[in-house]
Design a protein around this motif. Structure first.
Motif, PDB file in Angstrom:
ATOM      1  N   ALA A   1       0.835  -1.205   0.000  1.00  0.00           N
ATOM      2  CA  ALA A   1       0.000   0.000   0.000  1.00  0.00           C
ATOM      3  C   ALA A   1       0.866   1.251   0.000  1.00  0.00           C
ATOM      4  CB  ALA A   1      -0.930  -0.005   1.199  1.00  0.00           C
ATOM      5  N   ARG A   2       1.958   1.219   0.726  1.00  0.00           N
ATOM      6  CA  ARG A   2       2.869   2.371   0.755  1.00  0.00           C
ATOM      7  C   ARG A   2       3.554   2.553  -0.596  1.00  0.00           C
ATOM      8  NH1 ARG A   2       5.108   1.062   6.845  1.00  0.00           N
ATOM      9  NH2 ARG A   2       3.467   2.221   7.957  1.00  0.00           N
ATOM     10  N   ALA A   3       3.817   1.438  -1.289  1.00  0.00           N
ATOM     11  CA  ALA A   3       4.386   1.531  -2.640  1.00  0.00           C
ATOM     12  C   ALA A   3       3.360   2.158  -3.588  1.00  0.00           C
ATOM     13  CB  ALA A   3       4.801   0.147  -3.128  1.00  0.00           C
ATOM     14  N   HIS A   4       2.088   1.836  -3.393  1.00  0.00           N
ATOM     15  CA  HIS A   4       1.021   2.437  -4.197  1.00  0.00           C
ATOM     16  C   HIS A   4       0.963   3.939  -3.922  1.00  0.00           C
ATOM     17  CE1 HIS A   4      -2.922   1.972  -6.388  1.00  0.00           C
ATOM     18  NE2 HIS A   4      -3.093   3.166  -5.833  1.00  0.00           N
ATOM     19  N   ASP A   5       1.095   4.303  -2.662  1.00  0.00           N
ATOM     20  CA  ASP A   5       1.105   5.719  -2.269  1.00  0.00           C
ATOM     21  C   ASP A   5       2.252   6.454  -2.976  1.00  0.00           C
ATOM     22  OD1 ASP A   5       0.486   7.980  -0.133  1.00  0.00           O
ATOM     23  OD2 ASP A   5       2.635   7.589   0.018  1.00  0.00           O
ATOM     24  N   ALA A   6       3.439   5.836  -3.004  1.00  0.00           N
ATOM     25  CA  ALA A   6       4.588   6.448  -3.668  1.00  0.00           C
ATOM     26  C   ALA A   6       4.342   6.577  -5.173  1.00  0.00           C
ATOM     27  CB  ALA A   6       5.847   5.615  -3.417  1.00  0.00           C
ATOM     28  N   TRP A   7       3.660   5.574  -5.728  1.00  0.00           N
ATOM     29  CA  TRP A   7       3.338   5.588  -7.166  1.00  0.00           C
ATOM     30  C   TRP A   7       2.405   6.754  -7.494  1.00  0.00           C
ATOM     31  CZ3 TRP A   7      -1.541   4.093  -9.434  1.00  0.00           C
ATOM     32  CH2 TRP A   7      -1.505   3.956 -10.839  1.00  0.00           C
ATOM     33  N   VAL A   8       1.406   6.991  -6.633  1.00  0.00           N
ATOM     34  CA  VAL A   8       0.472   8.086  -6.859  1.00  0.00           C
ATOM     35  C   VAL A   8       1.166   9.428  -6.706  1.00  0.00           C
ATOM     36  CG1 VAL A   8      -1.620   9.223  -6.025  1.00  0.00           C
ATOM     37  CG2 VAL A   8      -1.542   6.731  -6.165  1.00  0.00           C
TER      38      VAL A   8
ATOM     39  N   PRO B   1       1.508   0.264  -8.452  1.00  0.00           N
ATOM     40  CA  PRO B   1       0.139   0.051  -7.972  1.00  0.00           C
ATOM     41  C   PRO B   1      -0.014  -1.347  -7.382  1.00  0.00           C
ATOM     42  CG  PRO B   1       0.228  -0.114 -10.366  1.00  0.00           C
ATOM     43  CD  PRO B   1       1.581   0.355  -9.914  1.00  0.00           C
ATOM     44  N   THR B   2      -1.004  -1.471  -6.491  1.00  0.00           N
ATOM     45  CA  THR B   2      -1.231  -2.775  -5.870  1.00  0.00           C
ATOM     46  C   THR B   2      -2.717  -3.098  -5.859  1.00  0.00           C
ATOM     47  OG1 THR B   2      -0.678  -4.145  -3.947  1.00  0.00           O
ATOM     48  CG2 THR B   2      -1.517  -1.938  -3.497  1.00  0.00           C
ATOM     49  N   VAL B   3      -3.004  -4.361  -5.609  1.00  0.00           N
ATOM     50  CA  VAL B   3      -4.377  -4.841  -5.522  1.00  0.00           C
ATOM     51  C   VAL B   3      -4.559  -5.523  -4.176  1.00  0.00           C
ATOM     52  CG1 VAL B   3      -6.078  -6.447  -6.478  1.00  0.00           C
ATOM     53  CG2 VAL B   3      -4.578  -5.154  -8.017  1.00  0.00           C
ATOM     54  N   LEU B   4      -5.649  -5.157  -3.460  1.00  0.00           N
ATOM     55  CA  LEU B   4      -5.912  -5.694  -2.127  1.00  0.00           C
ATOM     56  C   LEU B   4      -7.212  -6.492  -2.084  1.00  0.00           C
ATOM     57  CD1 LEU B   4      -4.993  -2.503  -0.044  1.00  0.00           C
ATOM     58  CD2 LEU B   4      -3.527  -4.478  -0.488  1.00  0.00           C
ATOM     59  N   ASP B   5      -7.689  -6.930  -3.224  1.00  0.00           N
ATOM     60  CA  ASP B   5      -8.958  -7.645  -3.288  1.00  0.00           C
ATOM     61  C   ASP B   5      -8.980  -8.847  -2.340  1.00  0.00           C
ATOM     62  OD1 ASP B   5      -9.591  -5.868  -5.258  1.00  0.00           O
ATOM     63  OD2 ASP B   5      -9.491  -7.302  -6.922  1.00  0.00           O
ATOM     64  N   GLY B   6     -10.043  -8.914  -1.493  1.00  0.00           N
ATOM     65  CA  GLY B   6     -10.256 -10.067  -0.629  1.00  0.00           C
ATOM     66  C   GLY B   6      -9.297 -10.205   0.533  1.00  0.00           C
ATOM     67  N   GLU B   7      -8.416  -9.238   0.730  1.00  0.00           N
ATOM     68  CA  GLU B   7      -7.408  -9.336   1.785  1.00  0.00           C
ATOM     69  C   GLU B   7      -7.958  -8.888   3.142  1.00  0.00           C
ATOM     70  OE1 GLU B   7      -4.681 -10.802   1.380  1.00  0.00           O
ATOM     71  OE2 GLU B   7      -4.013 -10.569  -0.703  1.00  0.00           O
ATOM     72  N   ASP B   8      -7.392  -9.430   4.213  1.00  0.00           N
ATOM     73  CA  ASP B   8      -7.750  -9.051   5.587  1.00  0.00           C
ATOM     74  C   ASP B   8      -6.642  -8.164   6.139  1.00  0.00           C
ATOM     75  OD1 ASP B   8      -8.484  -8.782   8.217  1.00  0.00           O
ATOM     76  OD2 ASP B   8      -8.798 -10.922   8.590  1.00  0.00           O
ATOM     77  N   LEU B   9      -6.931  -6.861   6.248  1.00  0.00           N
ATOM     78  CA  LEU B   9      -5.929  -5.907   6.717  1.00  0.00           C
ATOM     79  C   LEU B   9      -6.211  -5.400   8.123  1.00  0.00           C
ATOM     80  CD1 LEU B   9      -5.963  -5.054   3.282  1.00  0.00           C
ATOM     81  CD2 LEU B   9      -3.967  -3.963   4.269  1.00  0.00           C
TER      82      LEU B   9
ATOM     83  N   ARG C   1      -2.180   7.891   0.015  1.00  0.00           N
ATOM     84  CA  ARG C   1      -2.849   8.183  -1.248  1.00  0.00           C
ATOM     85  C   ARG C   1      -3.010   6.863  -1.999  1.00  0.00           C
ATOM     86  NH1 ARG C   1      -0.913  14.123  -3.431  1.00  0.00           N
ATOM     87  NH2 ARG C   1      -1.104  15.182  -1.411  1.00  0.00           N
ATOM     88  N   LEU C   2      -4.225   6.354  -1.959  1.00  0.00           N
ATOM     89  CA  LEU C   2      -4.532   5.059  -2.546  1.00  0.00           C
ATOM     90  C   LEU C   2      -5.500   5.223  -3.713  1.00  0.00           C
ATOM     91  CD1 LEU C   2      -4.901   3.136   0.848  1.00  0.00           C
ATOM     92  CD2 LEU C   2      -2.910   3.182  -0.684  1.00  0.00           C
TER      93      LEU C   2
ATOM     94  N   ALA D   1      -7.162   9.498   4.195  1.00  0.00           N
ATOM     95  CA  ALA D   1      -6.663   8.727   3.051  1.00  0.00           C
ATOM     96  C   ALA D   1      -7.355   9.168   1.766  1.00  0.00           C
ATOM     97  CB  ALA D   1      -6.876   7.235   3.284  1.00  0.00           C
ATOM     98  N   HIS D   2      -6.673   8.940   0.640  1.00  0.00           N
ATOM     99  CA  HIS D   2      -7.211   9.291  -0.676  1.00  0.00           C
ATOM    100  C   HIS D   2      -7.645   8.013  -1.375  1.00  0.00           C
ATOM    101  CE1 HIS D   2      -5.347  13.537  -1.215  1.00  0.00           C
ATOM    102  NE2 HIS D   2      -5.380  13.226   0.069  1.00  0.00           N
ATOM    103  N   PHE D   3      -8.947   7.934  -1.665  1.00  0.00           N
ATOM    104  CA  PHE D   3      -9.493   6.774  -2.361  1.00  0.00           C
ATOM    105  C   PHE D   3     -10.236   7.207  -3.628  1.00  0.00           C
ATOM    106  CE2 PHE D   3      -9.246   5.006   2.004  1.00  0.00           C
ATOM    107  CZ  PHE D   3      -8.615   3.793   1.735  1.00  0.00           C
ATOM    108  N   GLN D   4      -9.773   8.269  -4.290  1.00  0.00           N
ATOM    109  CA  GLN D   4     -10.459   8.727  -5.490  1.00  0.00           C
ATOM    110  C   GLN D   4     -10.487   7.602  -6.528  1.00  0.00           C
ATOM    111  OE1 GLN D   4      -7.612  10.105  -4.253  1.00  0.00           O
ATOM    112  NE2 GLN D   4      -7.620  12.338  -4.471  1.00  0.00           N
TER     113      GLN D   4
END
Length: 398
Positions: free
Chosen positions: A254-261, A270-278, A289-290, A308-311
């Protein structure tokens, strides 16, 4: 037709609405540090009177009767209500934090969305007026706290003391009981669907026939409780060690995604968190920034996602119950079917996301659950809200 006359209760003074208003105005000034006088009104008959929205914090109402009284939105923090009779009282969204409710009877009361954080409802000594001498000549007898048939849907009872309480057939759906003490409590046939009991103590409790569908039982041991006939399917349990290790890895992603944005695609990825338990991530995603992230059917329950940014993010079917999304940017986010029960959306932005000249995509909350969510200051202009379950959210969704 002659108006019905309220019954006279032996030993208890009956106040008129006018007398009550004068006394409570004086107490409000006292509570605000502006003079006045603290309300000390034990053994008073308040049956049917209107105390809605009043500041009653720190007052003494021990042994009084509030049958059918209207107390919705009242401030009762630290108030002494020990031994009180509050049957069928309207306490919706009342503030009862740290209130003394020992031995109180709330049978059939409506406490929907009320705050009972650290309230004490253990057994107490109920002082009743002497049958012939009245008050102050009293007769004391023990009585457990009583919540039989009460409605506590969406209420907060974190760290409350409910040892030995009687709550048969009580509606505790979507309530929060984190760290609550329920030893020897009787919750037979109670509705606890969607409730959060993280770390609650239920030793010796009678949970027979109770419905826990979708409840969070993390850190709860049922070994010493009676659970015959209880519905325990689809409950959330304590995250496993494997889930916790996995969550650490997902936070890094998620932090790598933030850096990407933030870098416009130059750093991170970018990353995908589908179905994950966080759930173990706690506040690790706060303020990230996600933008455009996909977290379909992920479990983000209870996380601090404030700021957080979820646009344009895909959060369809995501479990965000109890999460903090205060100040979050959710423009154009897809939240269809998401669970935002008890979520904090204070100041969140859920307006359409501009995509270019004359183009935009709305935030989609179709079929989402917003039960008891905090929407204070949230902007839902243009959001798709078809089929939303917004029962008990504050302020009410229009």
């Amino acid at each position: 037709m002659t108006a019905a006359v309220a019954p006279v209760l032996t030993g208890r003074r009956r106040l008129s609405q006018g007398e009550l208003t004068l006394l409570l105005d004086a107490h409000a000034r006292f509570a605000a540090g502006q003079g006045g006088k603290r309300a000390s009104l034990p053994f008073v008959d308040f049956s049917g009177l209107d105390l809605s929205g009043r500041d009653l914090s720190g007052a003494d109402f021990s042994g009084s009767v509030f049958d059918g009284a209207r107390l919705s939105g009242a401030r009762l923090a630290g108030t002494n209500l020990s031994g009180c009779d509050l049957r069928h009282a309207d306490l919706r969204h009342a503030d009862l934090t740290r209130a003394n409710l020992r031995g109180a009877c709330l049978t059939g009361a409506n406490l929907m969305g009320a705050d009972l954080t650290e309230a004490d409802m253990r057994q107490g000594k109920v002082a009743k007026p002497h049958p012939s001498k009245g008050f102050p000549a009293v007769v004391e007898e023990p009585r457990a706290g009583q919540l039989d048939g009460a409605t506590l849907s969406g209420a907060v009872l974190d760290r409350s003391q409910l040892d030995g309480v009687n709550a048969v057939d009580a509606d505790l759906s979507d309530c929060s009981l984190k760290g609550a003490r329920l030893s020897d409590a009787i919750l037979r046939a109670a509705n606890l669907t969607g409730a959060v009991l993280h770390g609650a103590l239920v030793n010796g409790a009678n949970l027979e026939g109770a419905d826990f569908a979708g409840a969070d039982l993390s850190g709860v041991s049922l070994a010493a409780a009676r659970t015959a006939g209880a519905k325990l399917g689809q409950v959330k349990s304590q995250p496993s060690r494997q889930t916790m290790v996995r969550a650490e890895q997902l936070v890094r992603q998620a932090r790598a995604h933030d850096a990407w944005v933030r870098s416009g695609g130059k750093d991170g990825k970018p990353t995908v968190l589908d179905g994950e338990d966080l759930r173990p991530a706690a506040a690790a995603l706060k303020g990230l920034r996600l933008t455009a992230i996909s977290a379909k059917k992920a479990c983000l329950a209870g996380l601090d996602l404030s700021g957080a940014h979820f646009q344009g993010a895909n959060l369809e079917g995501c479990d965000l119950s109890g999460a903090s999304l205060a100040g979050a940017d959710l423009r154009g986010a897809r939240l269809a079917g998401a669970d935002l029960t008890r979520a904090d959306l204070t100041g969140a932005i859920l307006t359409p996301l501009p995509l270019g000249p004359g183009r935009q995509t709305p935030a989609n909350l179709t079929g989402a659950r917003l039960r008891y969510a905090n929407l204070e200051g949230a902007d839902l202009t243009g959001a798709q809200l078809e089929g939303v379950d917004a029962r008990g959210c504050r302020p009410p969704l229009r």
